[in-house]
Design an enzyme around this catalytic site. Sequence first.
Site, PDB file in Angstrom:
ATOM      1  N   GLU A  53       0.833  -1.212   0.000  1.00  0.00           N
ATOM      2  CA  GLU A  53       0.000   0.000   0.000  1.00  0.00           C
ATOM      3  C   GLU A  53       0.859   1.250   0.000  1.00  0.00           C
ATOM      4  O   GLU A  53       2.007   1.229   0.434  1.00  0.00           O
ATOM      5  CB  GLU A  53      -0.984  -0.011   1.173  1.00  0.00           C
ATOM      6  CG  GLU A  53      -0.364  -0.337   2.522  1.00  0.00           C
ATOM      7  CD  GLU A  53      -0.245   0.859   3.452  1.00  0.00           C
ATOM      8  OE1 GLU A  53       0.008   1.966   2.941  1.00  0.00           O
ATOM      9  OE2 GLU A  53      -0.367   0.667   4.677  1.00  0.00           O
ATOM     10  N   ARG A  78       0.742  -2.675  12.158  1.00  0.00           N
ATOM     11  CA  ARG A  78       0.103  -3.644  11.260  1.00  0.00           C
ATOM     12  C   ARG A  78      -0.390  -2.996   9.966  1.00  0.00           C
ATOM     13  O   ARG A  78      -1.438  -3.335   9.439  1.00  0.00           O
ATOM     14  CB  ARG A  78      -1.040  -4.373  11.983  1.00  0.00           C
ATOM     15  CG  ARG A  78      -0.587  -5.047  13.263  1.00  0.00           C
ATOM     16  CD  ARG A  78      -1.692  -5.863  13.899  1.00  0.00           C
ATOM     17  NE  ARG A  78      -1.928  -7.085  13.130  1.00  0.00           N
ATOM     18  CZ  ARG A  78      -1.205  -8.196  13.234  1.00  0.00           C
ATOM     19  NH1 ARG A  78      -0.165  -8.244  14.057  1.00  0.00           N
ATOM     20  NH2 ARG A  78      -1.502  -9.255  12.520  1.00  0.00           N
ATOM     21  N   CYS A  83       7.347  -1.080  -2.284  1.00  0.00           N
ATOM     22  CA  CYS A  83       8.513  -1.953  -2.457  1.00  0.00           C
ATOM     23  C   CYS A  83       9.701  -1.601  -1.583  1.00  0.00           C
ATOM     24  O   CYS A  83      10.338  -2.497  -1.019  1.00  0.00           O
ATOM     25  CB  CYS A  83       8.927  -2.009  -3.930  1.00  0.00           C
ATOM     26  SG  CYS A  83       9.549  -0.453  -4.639  1.00  0.00           S
ATOM     27  N   HIS A 120      11.760   0.343  -9.208  1.00  0.00           N
ATOM     28  CA  HIS A 120      11.346  -0.765  -8.351  1.00  0.00           C
ATOM     29  C   HIS A 120      12.548  -1.360  -7.635  1.00  0.00           C
ATOM     30  O   HIS A 120      13.611  -1.546  -8.237  1.00  0.00           O
ATOM     31  CB  HIS A 120      10.640  -1.851  -9.168  1.00  0.00           C
ATOM     32  CG  HIS A 120      10.234  -3.030  -8.334  1.00  0.00           C
ATOM     33  ND1 HIS A 120       9.404  -2.913  -7.249  1.00  0.00           N
ATOM     34  CD2 HIS A 120      10.585  -4.350  -8.404  1.00  0.00           C
ATOM     35  CE1 HIS A 120       9.236  -4.108  -6.695  1.00  0.00           C
ATOM     36  NE2 HIS A 120       9.947  -4.980  -7.373  1.00  0.00           N
ATOM     37  N   ASP A 135      11.246 -10.924  -3.633  1.00  0.00           N
ATOM     38  CA  ASP A 135      10.551  -9.647  -3.826  1.00  0.00           C
ATOM     39  C   ASP A 135       9.200  -9.692  -3.112  1.00  0.00           C
ATOM     40  O   ASP A 135       8.235 -10.253  -3.626  1.00  0.00           O
ATOM     41  CB  ASP A 135      10.365  -9.373  -5.316  1.00  0.00           C
ATOM     42  CG  ASP A 135       9.842  -7.970  -5.592  1.00  0.00           C
ATOM     43  OD1 ASP A 135       9.537  -7.252  -4.619  1.00  0.00           O
ATOM     44  OD2 ASP A 135       9.733  -7.593  -6.779  1.00  0.00           O
TER      45      ASP A 135
END
Length: 282
Positions: A53, A78, A83, A120, A135
Amino acid sequence: MSHGRNEGESMWSGDELDLDAYLERVGYDGELAPTVRTLTALHRAHVRAIPFENLDVALGRVVSLDVKSLQSKLVRSRRGGYCYEQNSLFAAVLERLGFQVAGRGARNRTRGDVLLPVTHALLIVTVDGRPWLADTGFGQQGPLEPVPLREGVRVEQGGWTFGIGVEDEGIHVLRSLRPEGWKDLYAFSPQTLCPGDFTVMNHYSSSHPRSSFVGKVVAQQPGAGVRRALIRDLLTTVRADGTVEERTVGPGELIQTLSEVFGIELDAEESAALVRVHSAVV
């Protein structure tokens, strides 16, 4: 050759990690030896428990990559992350357990022929002299488990099939098998990246107006047999048999969707701010 770090200093700050809290967060109680079996089980547990997210980016907040901040957000609160957060945390865990971990920077290829910058972040983990692509932060299209970094490899994970290709200049490509054939997910060079490189990439992705994460809500979750993604107001569910379901998520449904579909719990202030962001782009 020196790389600017003191002897005994960990690259990914695994020594600062609260390992027990992390293991509880991902629901893992298996072996911890630095083996392929451990790597695979931890990777699977991580992507199952911690959603992808960008909510802090959507709220205009600074995204911090130090281990203490990552633990506070992804473990104790939590929440999820994208990435740089996911793979920085996972790298710290693996380093703490004795794995050899290196960063890589990849060029996203999921948008067809559009040439995108390298934004990324992923990991290469070497076990018994063999490299594995790990990943935990590519969202709903990402692998559930590590993939052997070997040309021509093909692995099935929870109904999804991934492969590795090699192109000129030693470029590796992670691919996914779809009903219409193989689709490139991303491509990366052999160059090793360090946490500082992730920080530079993170700055662009979290603040540049052309970043695909700025100004909208994104939440995603890969899974065995089903993958879900909320991008702007479109919630997409993709199943391993190729079926796709889509529905629109209005401002009044946003917080409930984040909670029920992705397991993301927010306080009242965050919820109200996200609804305002969501209302402005739908």
